[in-house]
Design an enzyme around this catalytic site. Structure first.
Site, PDB file in Angstrom:
ATOM      1  N   TYR A 161       1.028  -1.307  -0.072  1.00  0.00           N
ATOM      2  CA  TYR A 161       0.065   0.255   0.131  1.00  0.00           C
ATOM      3  C   TYR A 161       0.799   1.232  -0.109  1.00  0.00           C
ATOM      4  CZ  TYR A 161      -3.634   3.267   1.347  1.00  0.00           C
ATOM      5  OH  TYR A 161      -4.743   4.121   1.571  1.00  0.00           O
ATOM      6  N   LYS A 165       1.017   4.165  -2.908  1.00  0.00           N
ATOM      7  CA  LYS A 165       0.924   5.454  -2.634  1.00  0.00           C
ATOM      8  C   LYS A 165       1.981   6.500  -2.807  1.00  0.00           C
ATOM      9  CE  LYS A 165      -3.760   4.783  -1.829  1.00  0.00           C
ATOM     10  NZ  LYS A 165      -4.563   5.569  -2.723  1.00  0.00           N
TER      11      LYS A 165
END
Length: 256
Positions: A161, A165
């Site tokens: 994740y 990002k």
């Protein structure tokens, strides 16, 4: 002289919002409509998209529902084409769709890594690539990428994740650099934990949430509308001099 509130409106603009069936995406789609935009909502959950569409239509704005899978390479292109057919152009792109597969690096399946990168990073790239030519042709556009504080600071168990990002934050800068001459502003918003269905699933356990809350000076998690309001600002003419930024909306988490 223009009314100051008019600079924060998006009257007559056309927006595309991914992940529009729930959470931040649904809230952002409705807020943009309340501020005057017609909205295409994109996702896999037709029922959720229809529920968002009903809220948008209730504001008096037009809404189209586009079923497309951001996990695939074809999904973003399909969504872009459908929006362009319906609206002629897209003035505002909100790359919101995202997934989180929380696990330590050791033992994390490769499939989780690949799916996370596909949805959180590849899909925004492909959608912007598909819609930017029309923005360039009309000499204006707004792209808002929904990132995360996990793209700025490390959080245990968030390797895939955080990588997606962090990559999205840098992609935002390159888009801003390449398209700025065409009056296209590209920015990212980076929230802390927001109490969406996904946020509640990951952080709903009070025992797990307590250490995170202790690191947030405001001592609370966020609500979807708080992120939606920042997205509206970045979509409006009030933010025309802001581009290439990753704006944290984290209750002070990264101030410590």
């Amino acid at each position: 002289m223009q009314n100051p509130l008019d600079r924060f409106a998006v009257q007559g603009k056309r927006a595309l919002v991914t992940g529009g069936s729930k959470g931040i995406g649904a809230e952002a789609a409705v807020v943009l409509a309340q501020a005057g935009a017609d909205v295409a909502v994109v996702g896999r959950d037709r029922g959720g998209l229809q529920a968002t569409a009903e809220q948008i239509i209730a504001t008096g704005r037009k809404c189209i529902v586009i079923e497309a899978d951001m996990r695939t390479a074809e999904g973003p292109q399909q969504a872009a084409e459908a929006a362009l057919v319906a609206f002629g152009t897209v003035d505002i792109l909100v790359n919101n769709a995202g997934i989180a597969r929380i696990a330590p690096i050791l033992g994390s399946p490769l499939a989780d890594w690949e799916e996370t990168i596909a949805v959180n990073l590849r899909a925004p790239y492909l959608l912007a690539q598909a819609l930017a030519p029309n923005m360039i042709a009309q000499g204006s556009g707004k792209i808002i990428n929904v990132s995360s504080q996990a793209g700025v600071v490390a959080i245990e168990g968030h390797a895939a994740y955080a990588a997606s990002k962090g990559g999205l934050n840098m992609l935002t800068k390159v888009m801003a650099l390449e398209w700025g001459a065409h009056n296209i502003q590209v920015n990212a918003v980076a929230p802390t934990v927001i109490l969406t269905p996904m946020g509640t699933r990951v952080w709903g356990d009070p025992v797990k949430a307590a250490p995170m809350l202790a690191k947030i000076p405001l001592r609370r998690f966020g609500q979807p509308v708080e992120v939606a309001d920042l997205i509206l600002f970045l979509a409006s003419s009030a933010s025309d001099l802001i581009t290439g930024e990753t704006i944290l909306i984290d209750g002070g988490y990264t101030a410590v």
